[in-house]
Motif scaffolding. Sequence first.
Motif: not given
Length: 262
Positions: A145-148, A198-209
């Motif tokens: 997801l981070m690469e995407c 910042h990328l990690l936080v963005t991905v985790l925030y947009s993917n709660p599961p």
Amino acid sequence: MDSWVRFNAQSQAKEKVIRAAQYACTLLGYTLQKGGAAAQLHKIICQLEAHMSLTRKLLRLGNSVEALEAAKRAIHLSDSMLRLCLTIGHLNRAMYFACDNILWAGKTGLISNLDQHKWSQRSFRYYLFTLILNLTRDVYELNLLMECEARNRATKSPPSPYPSTALPADHQTYSSSPAALPTVGLPVISVWLRRQFHLLVTVLYSNPPLLLDLLKNSCDIFIPLDRLGIYPTGTGFVGACGLASSVLSILTIIHPWLKLKP
């Protein structure tokens, strides 16, 4: 087989609630012991925790069947990494439940002269390996997801006015002086780390599961590490981790969309 899996799914919510209560008792017992509470009260809490543990083992009878069915579904996944992690993880979970069932039979007296310590250690080893595979799956999906997300940002960002092969003049000046290289590299690394965070936080925030599954497995892994003596953390920390992961599991049952799939 399908009817048993459906019946078993209905008891999972009860098992998670009792699990949360069990680890709450573990944490409470540790707090009472540290606070110098009466020995009788601490004994009652410990007995209540033991009864809840035995009740959970009863509710988990037959869970190996569900784990084997999940392994049969996972083996058909197209992604090879997910197929490997999920299939082996479900098989280990089936072995963990099988050992847990034997341990329950020993505690209730159905199997006499059972070495409960040996079977408990064997059960926790299977549990630990399952959690390692679950965390590997979480990190793998997080990396994808981070690469995407990084590719999406790269396509949206304006093109650089400088050719990729050209170097700024100050960089050429610094490159001629080896002593100055670390002072140039540190800001670059700092910027890269900030971008990755910042990328990690963005991905985790947009993917709660994914976030919930990562937190749940991260909390759970300290339990077998402590029980096997690999990384002792203490009763209080184990109780807090078990309670936190149980609450997260209950959330995924109340809100099924929070459960990570497949």
